[in-house]
Scaffold this active site. Structure first.
Site: not given
Ligand SMILES: Cc1cc2nc3c(=O)[nH]c(=O)nc-3n(C[C@H](O)[C@H](O)[C@H](O)COP(=O)(O)O)c2cc1C
Ligand SMILES: Cc1cc2nc3c(=O)[nH]c(=O)nc-3n(C[C@H](O)[C@H](O)[C@H](O)COP(=O)(O)OP(=O)(O)OC[C@H]3O[C@@H](n4cnc5c(N)ncnc54)[C@H](O)[C@@H]3O)c2cc1C
Ligand SMILES: Cc1cc2nc3c(=O)[nH]c(=O)nc-3n(C[C@H](O)[C@H](O)[C@H](O)COP(=O)(O)OP(=O)(O)OC[C@H]3O[C@@H](n4cnc5c(N)ncnc54)[C@H](O)[C@@H]3O)c2cc1C
Ligand SMILES: Cc1cc2nc3c(=O)[nH]c(=O)nc-3n(C[C@H](O)[C@H](O)[C@H](O)COP(=O)(O)O)c2cc1C
Ligand code: FES
Ligand code: FES
Lengths: 260, 310, 310, 260
Positions: B19, B43-44, B69, B71, B128, B189, B191
């Site tokens: 997402s 996206k959320a 970002i 949300l 978030c 997880i 972030t």
């Molecule tokens: C630019 C960006 C936007 C994100 N937006 C959301 C979000 O809207 N909702 C959500 O649950 N996680 C969001 N995440 C978290 C990711 O879904 C994911 O949990 C996290 O980035 C770890 O995975 P990765 O290391 O593969 O990026 C976002 C991550 C990034 C980098």
């Protein structure tokens, strides 16, 4: 838009920390308009992970060669400067919407204003304008003499004014000083460079059509991550924002609030 | 050998974009057919449209990136009318990620989204790190997370996954709390909370100051948490955090994941999801594994238990 | 322009090797004079000798490494008789890191070490992720950490720094609790809890399964926590987590650190500490900074406050 | 012990995934005994962060050239295999204590047993023994034919038996099969290779002096981080452990409990 493994055919320093990169590959043929950019993968996945956005400076569609000019400054662009002839570079592009030139008529006068590494996309723009029979005047601003580049190339295309902040070359001061001094008659203005320069132009030169190319830190560069947004000046706008990567990087003055 | 089945999600392969890293798929559809994906986490969505945080919103870090970002999204109604409508041309299951500042926001958004035929599961983003008002308690206090989960469960017509924050002292307590409250699965997880300071200005690079750390740098934290949690819950885990290639997917399965999501890697290589899906069968064959499910939790299951799958 | 003064520590420069990454200095003394260092944080001491965890004890990760040494050390008495004795030939201030499984262990070790003329400060390691018995509560529950700090303070004859774990939901609460309990300073951060799984065996690479994640990958987490904590406490922070060069040191000062420690980088380049000490004045001059102290907390202090130091 | 920027003068594949690396620099002159190793920085600081420990296979002190043989397997060694002639490699070494040869008398018979990438350090050992007038017999075990290397080089120094697990070359089976079959009269045995091989030797051949070179994952490789320890077999030992990097990598059989 595609991902292409392009071959480096040249990557030379042309001014202090400024490099001219020429790459060859199918992507070059897809460039639609001046002012578009590419997203370059310079590192592995771990180090310098994100791609780097760089404007297209020139294209030779027949030979499939694309030119970019960049400043080797941070971690990624320094690595980029180490690529040697014959090596492969993974490039995503062409991206975004460039400078609109369809509506500009032959015989009209365009002013192209560039600052620092905002100068490169103006080169392909000027070539395209020339092809259309539009007369272009170039005003190129730099900090100081040793980072000036492409002066001759622009002069070959039309009148060219260089400014440096410290006066070491050309007019001492800013691009706006040249504009004030000469009070050119013109039909359209295109600009790319630092935000203070763009703001000054937006304030002083919005009476005629003015197009500004913006920079923002980017994640995806294809419109998916929303890293690169700017608010619209019109609060009633249906979306309320624009993405620099896919709606821009070039916007008509007044469309978005310039980032700071 | 790749199909996996999780509550609400019949996936032909275990790979979905994470997402927030894929918007609603339109951009990536220019690169490949979205039907190739196991699922898509969109996206959320929030109750109202949000503009998000000021820019700069992203920064690079060693082996990772920060994002704030905030949300940004057009609000649940527009998502339903524009985005889910557009997604009807694909068959890929959709995981609808929802966020909010208060319980009522979550409940409203969950109710509306879960009614959509195109939505196969909800993912509660209780973690978030980029939103100012409220919110933090949802992701860090087990009781608060459980209560939210239970409320959303009462209104949702599809299975509910809870997306856990890694910024907690006790991830197992969080997982157990939401499981008991009725969660059908976990996503983990989100972030890690991080920051970078720009030496030129002396100030944080991100306008929001802090941001969420993602990418390969956080993979060891993700693997550790999934390893711990998968041994303590009976609901499946969608694993994510730094996945870049097929080997990473396998590592997440070994740790205990039942499917995976890929975030940051989509920015580095827009083709990474289909590439990984294509790499996986080859790697499984090299490892003499018949089905990716056989790898699930193998890092902690005893030889006895895993032998049956050989 | 580099000298800094913290409770118990008059340092000619703000750079010390981090505990556990430098043993007691003997090995690195083959590469350079230990008097070049601002201070030295020696390997954790426990009441009794400990062998630590089985091997493998280290693994590489993207932008970092995992370790599960497990507090191997010869015990406080031998450290006093052999190592501190040997260190008498140098003038560099010594920070003695102490660990334990129970409060009594900490108190015993603290009492004995703080009496040594060669020990200028104690560093309470309440956060070692690699020790099985007890321990975790010390690093994650504010009240427990505060109680331990208070007990150690009653016996210690030198200032006490508390080394915080990043594996918590609320780092500010931890910091405030130990500050109120009398801590003279903070060290942060210790390692993040992580894991890697070996695809060849399907099992965790580390024999201890989990380990502590260190190196550049964790720098954004360290910076974020120091940024937050330094705005909420009045005691100095020794910052650490992924420092590799002079720019990183400056970033930690901007975030709010008053000195720094360097761990993992010593393995990559045994000469990194003196190299960084030599780089620093050059970088400060380029930044027009007269003294490194002027940078402290500049990322959150208002322009007003920082102007005075220009 | 020093950190040296050494120049790659050769880095060739000599068997499947097996590379022979020759580097030149002052460090070479400091090698004290066969069986020592170096710690090589292959990556930047971010990607492949930790150094890689590799045994010294041969040294030419006069020309300051050092040879290493390694298998390009994981992330770091694969990168190492991409270094080209003329490039610089940052090497820390020489490290550890190697095979003791002072006490071995001229005319005596040494058996050198190597397995896979445990073979390389035996080469410099054999050369040193030869110089001392010690007769060396080499028993080199590999998985399969296409990863066998240095057979000729060892044959030039003394009798050499090769075994492969699949029988594709030499004796089918393990190094211990050759030992059993020939029942050599010998005075000292040196071994380097996988732990099961070392364990088999320790079990069967401890009557005469036997020296084993061990591997452990390493952090610092200089004795500071305690990543690489093994417990002593003697529970009364004053320290109770040894560090493979600085006490070893070579130990007398019986000194430490072999890792698993
Ligand atoms: C630019 C960006 C936007 C994100 N937006 C959301 C979000 O809207 N909702 C959500 O649950 N996680 C969001 N995440 C978290 C990711 O879904 C994911 O949990 C996290 O980035 C770890 O995975 P990765 O290391 O593969 O990026 C976002 C991550 C990034 C980098
Ligand atoms: C549409 C567009 C066109 C551009 N065209 C050119 C050009 O033709 N020539 C040129 O020299 N530069 C151009 N830039 C700026 C260029 O992208 C940055 O200078 C470059 O990304 C910095 O990377 P680095 O490795 O030097 O710095 P680092 O500090 O290592 O970069 C870290 C991260 O921050 C991002 N970043 C840092 N500075 C900028 C910036 N000014 N703008 C956007 N992202 C940034 C990087 O992309 C990277 O993700 C352009 C930027 C945009 C958005
Ligand atoms: C004293 C000593 C001498 C050695 N001599 C040789 C030699 O002459 N030739 C040769 O091919 N190999 C030798 N090895 C093994 C060699 O160090 C590893 O194969 C190599 O480090 C693996 O790195 P990688 O990049 O391929 O794997 P990766 O999986 O990327 O390595 C990740 C981390 O694990 C460590 N690691 C992985 N496998 C091993 C291993 N088997 N032993 C120690 N560390 C490991 C790496 O050093 C690195 O820190 C020796 C090891 C030691 C301890
Ligand atoms: C091998 C190793 C051993 C460590 N041992 C200790 C220790 O004994 N006591 C302690 O407080 N921290 C210990 N640490 C944590 C470091 O002191 C430091 O807090 C952490 O590694 C982050 O800094 P770095 O990224 O610069 O390594 C150890 C770290 C490593 C890598
Ligand atoms: S950079 Fe991702 S939307 Fe523009
Ligand atoms: S590798 Fe650090 S002590 Fe041996």
């Amino acid at each position: 838009m595609m991902i292409d493994k392009m071959i480096v055919i040249q990557n030379n320093q042309i001014a202090k920390d400024i490099f001219e990169l020429k790459v060859k590959g199918a992507l070059a043929a897809h460039v639609r308009e001046p002012g578009q950019f590419v997203h370059i993968k310079v590192g592995g996945f771990i180090d310098a992970m994100l791609r780097r956005p760089i404007s297209i400076c020139d294209v030779d569609k027949q030979d499939q060669v694309m030119t970019m000019i960049y400043r080797a400054d941070g971690n990624g662009t320094k690595r980029l400067s180490q690529y040697a002839e014959g090596e492969e570079l993974e490039i995503l592009g062409p991206l975004g919407n460039g400078f609109p030139i369809e509506t500009v008529k032959a015989g009209s006068h365009a002013i192209l204003v560039g600052g620092g590494v905002g100068v490169p996309p103006l080169y392909y723009l000027s070539k395209q304008l020339k092809e259309k029979g539009v007369q272009a005047t170039h005003i190129l601003g730099f900090q100081t003499e040793n980072i000036v580049f492409y002066e001759k190339e622009f002069k070959d295309l039309g009148p060219t004014y260089v400014t440096t902040v410290d006066g070491s070359k050309g007019t001492k001061g800013f691009v706006t000083d040249v504009l004030t001094e000469h009070d050119f008659a013109y039909d359209v203005m295109y600009a790319c460079g630092p935000v203070p320069m763009l703001k000054a132009l937006e304030t002083g030169y919005s009476a005629k059509p003015l197009y500004l190319s913006l920079e923002q830190r980017m994640g995806c560069a294809i419109g998916a991550c929303l890293a690169c947004v700017c608010k619209t000046q019109d609060p009633q706008d249906s979306r309320g924002y624009r993405k620099v990567c896919s709606d821009g990087p070039v916007f008509k003055a007044g469309e978005v609030i310039l980032p700071c | 050998m790749l199909n996996v089945s999780l509550p609400g999600l019949n996936m032909k392969n275990p790979v979905m974009p994470a997402s927030g890293c894929f918007a609603f798929g339109r951009e990536f559809n220019q690169f490949y057919d979205l039907n190739e994906l196991g699922a898509i986490a969109i996206k959320a969505a929030t109750k109202e449209a949000r503009y998000g945080n000021p820019t700069p919103r992203v920064a690079e870090t060693p082996g990772g990136m920060l994002n704030a970002i905030g949300l940004q999204n057009p609000g649940v109604d527009k998502i339903i009318s524009d985005e889910l409508e557009w997604l009807k041309q694909f068959e890929t299951p959709i995981v609808a990620n929802i966020a909010g500042s208060q319980t009522e926001d979550y409940v409203y958004t969950a109710e509306h989204l879960s009614k959509q035929s195109r939505v196969n599961a909800l993912e509660l983003n209780i973690s978030c790190p980029n939103v100012k008002e409220g919110g933090i308690a949802f992701g860090t206090i087990p009781e608060v997370a459980a209560e939210l989960t239970a409320k959303v469960k009462t209104v949702s017509e599809v299975p509910v996954y809870v997306k856990l924050s890694p910024n907690v002292s006790d991830i197992v307590a969080m997982a157990k709390a939401v499981e008991q409250a009725g969660a059908d699965g976990l996503s983990m997880i989100n972030t890690l909370l991080g920051m970078r300071i720009d030496l030129k200005t002396g100030k944080p690079i991100l306008a929001n100051k802090m941001g969420g750390l993602s990418g390969p740098a956080i993979k060891p934290v993700a693997i550790r948490m999934i390893y711990e949690v998968s041994q303590h819950v009976n609901i499946p885990i969608i694993g994510m955090g730094g996945i870049e290639n097929a080997d990473d997917v396998i590592e997440f399965f070994l740790a205990g994941a039942s499917a995976v999501a890929i975030g940051t890697a989509n920015f580095v290589d827009p083709l990474c999801c289909p590439k990984i899906i294509r790499e996986l069968p080859k790697r499984l064959k090299e490892m003499n594994v018949n089905h990716i499910n056989d790898l699930k939790g193998r890092s902690w299951r005893s030889c006895q238990e895993t032998l049956s799958s050989h």
